[in-house]
Design an enzyme around this catalytic site. Structure first.
Site, PDB file in Angstrom:
ATOM      1  N   HIS A  79      -3.839   4.542   4.819  1.00  0.00           N
ATOM      2  CA  HIS A  79      -4.973   3.610   4.907  1.00  0.00           C
ATOM      3  C   HIS A  79      -6.230   4.261   4.321  1.00  0.00           C
ATOM      4  CE1 HIS A  79      -8.198   1.147   6.444  1.00  0.00           C
ATOM      5  NE2 HIS A  79      -8.599   2.111   7.248  1.00  0.00           N
ATOM      6  N   ARG A 100       0.851  -1.186   0.000  1.00  0.00           N
ATOM      7  CA  ARG A 100       0.000   0.000   0.000  1.00  0.00           C
ATOM      8  C   ARG A 100       0.887   1.237   0.000  1.00  0.00           C
ATOM      9  NH1 ARG A 100      -2.602   0.666   5.389  1.00  0.00           N
ATOM     10  NH2 ARG A 100      -1.249   2.490   5.532  1.00  0.00           N
ATOM     11  N   TYR A 138       3.814   5.288  11.210  1.00  0.00           N
ATOM     12  CA  TYR A 138       4.168   3.890  11.462  1.00  0.00           C
ATOM     13  C   TYR A 138       4.971   3.234  10.343  1.00  0.00           C
ATOM     14  CZ  TYR A 138      -0.176   3.449   8.747  1.00  0.00           C
ATOM     15  OH  TYR A 138      -1.155   3.570   7.794  1.00  0.00           O
TER      16      TYR A 138
END
Lengths: 322, 355
Positions: free
Chosen positions: B260, B256, B269
């Site tokens: 998100h 990805r 993160y």
């Protein structure tokens, strides 16, 4: 006409619908070879084969979720959840998907499935085998909720639920599965969903109930020196407000009875509807006779929890005095 | 006594490597027009993803879920679907829906909070996007099961991410699919993250693919940024499913490249070095290299695609803007096939407060 029990009427309805419509299939744990733990699907596997009366893996969410996929593709699955206390595993699929498919797709898809499950206490069972959690389905927009109390209604309403284009939770009163018998037409018939039934006409007190406690209500008013009008809701959602309000406007007094816990139970909704639409017709406050706001106790005390004839009689006398 | 009673292997498929070199033995040998159509779709959906983000950032839509980095899987699966097949998308599938031909204006309705955006009619039956992670997995099982029972030569495919494989629905979906040998394909876009939770913290299993083996479901891992490998693997799985020969679990190993959702900030993160590593493996870049080698790609074609897609996207945005707010009675529409008296009353109430 054949005299049958509620259980036999359920089997008769399933048989009738399996015969009538090739898209109908029955699925659940032990529903095939074994005929269901209560025998509700007895004989159907032999008659219709394992592709239409399907023994599934032991997984409630899997049963309901795969049924959703089947329903949108054009089948009409009738799922059996062995005891309603085990439905929670499938609840996400009922609430987040089955109930919302039509609305979410603005009518492009629908989810015509039925989830049948025995509910309620009084059979001296283990924990999780006695719940009455009908309110959670009523409170889930997009689901219809049906609970019969007689063999005639069980056959006609289950057939209607199977033919309904939307998801229906069909809860069966297992305490009276075999104890109520009645003549039921052998012919193909359906009863409308969303219609309550005036079981007995009366002029002084309206007593509203459904499912297993309906039997207790009928027995409780026998010999009472009070003219009671008995209403069997039969469909909890959509609630038939008209039948309820007509009766309460006539009698001016109402008792509502169910074995589910009191707070936010169906009784609360009945009281709220009367409050909003017929409060000035009331002669006294509506009284609820319900299970307590606790888990249903193990069987030693379950009959102290489930509304008894005595509690119902007491309530009728209280509304008369009020 | 002790003996080995079962061993397993997991196959990995890559047809097109990072340099754009093709494994000739595995090449699905697509036609020139197919190759160009695939690239065009990947190009369109990447370009749209930037627009989707921009529309959210300027407050025109609500939360948007990007998919940049995963275009190969999105486009490959739509390429392999046929009339009468069913598709159960998760929420990171706007790209696949565009590639399937769902108008962007319709998808904009959805991302801007209007149910009319999921009223999807097409040859391939697209089920509305499922938001609860992976919950659509067993729906695909049921659909594939129904197609099999109906005797149809069609299949159902579902997409979900690596996080979804930790949920019960992955288990029930694959387990039922194995037991009834349903016409289903389970397509996992393993993009290495479930919001912030890295793939390594979802499961101790070394691959997602091997989870299928426990259910008796054929399973394979494929390079998720390799359009040719994906077309090949998804194509055979769907073909097998349509023939009633059972389900397949496909793990597409991808990354990805975006956050998100528009409510997320992956900088919190993600190791920025990973982005560099994966940028080299980019699905469009390697396909471009391959096409260039075959003289099917040029700078001028790229520019042409860019301007064509910009026009298309602008037209669709305009079309969407003209549709306007949904009517108040949409709240009550299609809850049930037939409305109920309670809704009449509640609609009246809602109307009293309309401005």
């Amino acid at each position: 006409m054949t005299v049958m029990t509620i259980l036999q009427a359920v089997t008769a309805a399933l048989d009738q619908e399996l015969k009538r419509d090739k898209a109908v299939l029955v699925m659940g744990e032990d529903v095939g070879r074994n005929g269901g733990v209560f025998r509700a699907t007895d004989g159907l596997w032999k008659k219709y084969g394992g592709k239409r009366v399907v023994d599934t893996p032991l997984c409630e969410s899997g049963i309901v979720a795969t049924a959703i996929g089947m329903a949108v593709v054009g089948l009409k699955p009738v799922c059996e959840i062995q005891f309603s206390g085990f439905i929670y595993d499938a609840f996400e699929h009922l609430a987040s998907h089955a109930a919302r498919v039509r609305h979410r797709s603005m009518g492009a898809f629908s989810c015509p499935l039925v989830v049948r499950s025995p509910y309620g206490g009084g059979i001296r069972a283990l924990e999780h085998h006695s719940e009455s959690m009908e309110s959670i389905y009523v409170h889930t927009p997009g689901l219809k909720v049906v609970i019969p109390s007689t063999p005639y209604d069980a056959k006609g309403l289950l057939a209607a639920a199977i033919r309904d284009p939307d998801p229906v939770v069909f809860l069966e009163p297992k305490r009276i599965y075999r104890s109520v018998k009645q003549e039921v037409p052998d012919d193909d018939f359906v009863l409308p969903l969303g219609k309550a039934k005036v079981v007995q006409s009366g002029s002084q007190v309206t007593v509203v109930s459904y499912g297993a406690t309906m039997k207790t209500v009928r027995e409780a008013v026998i010999g009472l020196d009070v003219s009671c009008e008995l209403i069997d809701l039969r469909t909890l959602w959509p609630l038939d407000e008209a039948t309820l309000l007509d009766s309460v406007r006539k009698t001016g007094r109402c008792v509502v009875v169910h074995e589910a816990a009191r707070t936010l139970g169906m009784g609360a909704e009945v009281v709220a509807v009367i409050n909003e639409k017929a409060i000035y017709d009331l002669e006294s406050p509506v009284v609820r006779v319900t299970g307590y706001d606790t888990p249903i106790p193990y069987y030693q005390l379950e009959n102290n929890y489930i509304p008894s004839k005595e509690r119902i009689k007491d309530a009728v006398n209280r509304v008369l005095k009020g | 006594m002790k003996k080995t009673i079962k061993q397993f292997k997991v196959e990995y498929v890559q047809v097109l490597d990072e340099k754009g070199k093709v494994d000739s033995k595995l090449d699905p040998k697509l036609s020139v027009s197919e190759l160009k159509a695939l690239y065009k779709k990947m190009h369109l959906i990447r370009q749209y993803d930037r627009k989707g983000l921009a529309l959210q950032r300027t407050g025109k839509t609500g939360t948007y879920v990007q998919y940049t980095g995963q275009e190969a899987g999105e486009v490959a699966l739509t390429h392999c679907l046929k009339k009468g097949d069913w598709f159960f998308p998760g929420y990171r599938e706007t790209g696949a829906l565009i590639a399937l031909g769902v108008p962007i204006s319709k998808l904009l309705l959805y991302w801007a909070g209007d149910e009319r955006g999921m009223n999807l009619h097409s040859d391939v039956r697209v089920f509305p996007i499922a938001i609860p992670v992976g919950s659509q997995t067993p729906h695909c099982t049921g659909a594939g099961w129904a197609l099999k029972l109906q005797g149809k030569k069609n299949a159902a495919i579902v997409t979900f991410g690596d996080g979804a494989t930790s949920r019960g629905d992955f288990h029930s979906g694959l387990n039922f699919a194995g037991v009834y040998s349903t016409n289903s394909v389970f397509f996992c876009q393993n993009n290495q993250f479930a919001i912030s939770t890295a793939r390594a913290r979802q499961t101790m299993a070394e691959t997602i693919a091997q989870k299928g083996i426990a259910y008796g479901v054929d399973s394979v891992q494929v390079d998720g940024n390799d359009i040719l490998g994906l077309v090949s693997v998804i194509g055979s799985a769907l073909k097998k499913a349509r023939a009633g020969k059972g389900p397949t679990l496909i793990e597409a190993f991808t990354y990805r490249m975006c956050d998100h959702t528009t409510s997320d900030d992956a900088k919190k993160y993600r190791d920025p070095k990973d982005l560099k590593v994966w940028a080299v493996r980019d699905p469009l870049l390697r396909f471009q290299k391959y096409l260039k080698g075959r003289k099917l790609w040029s700078e001028s074609w790229e520019k042409k695609l860019e301007s064509e897609h910009a026009v298309l996207i602008d037209q669709e945005v305009k079309k969407w803007e003209e549709i306007g707010k949904p009517p108040i009675d949409q709240i009550f529409a299609h809850v049930f096939a037939e409305s109920i008296p309670q809704f009449d009353e509640q609609l009246e109430d809602a109307k009293r407060f309309l401005k």
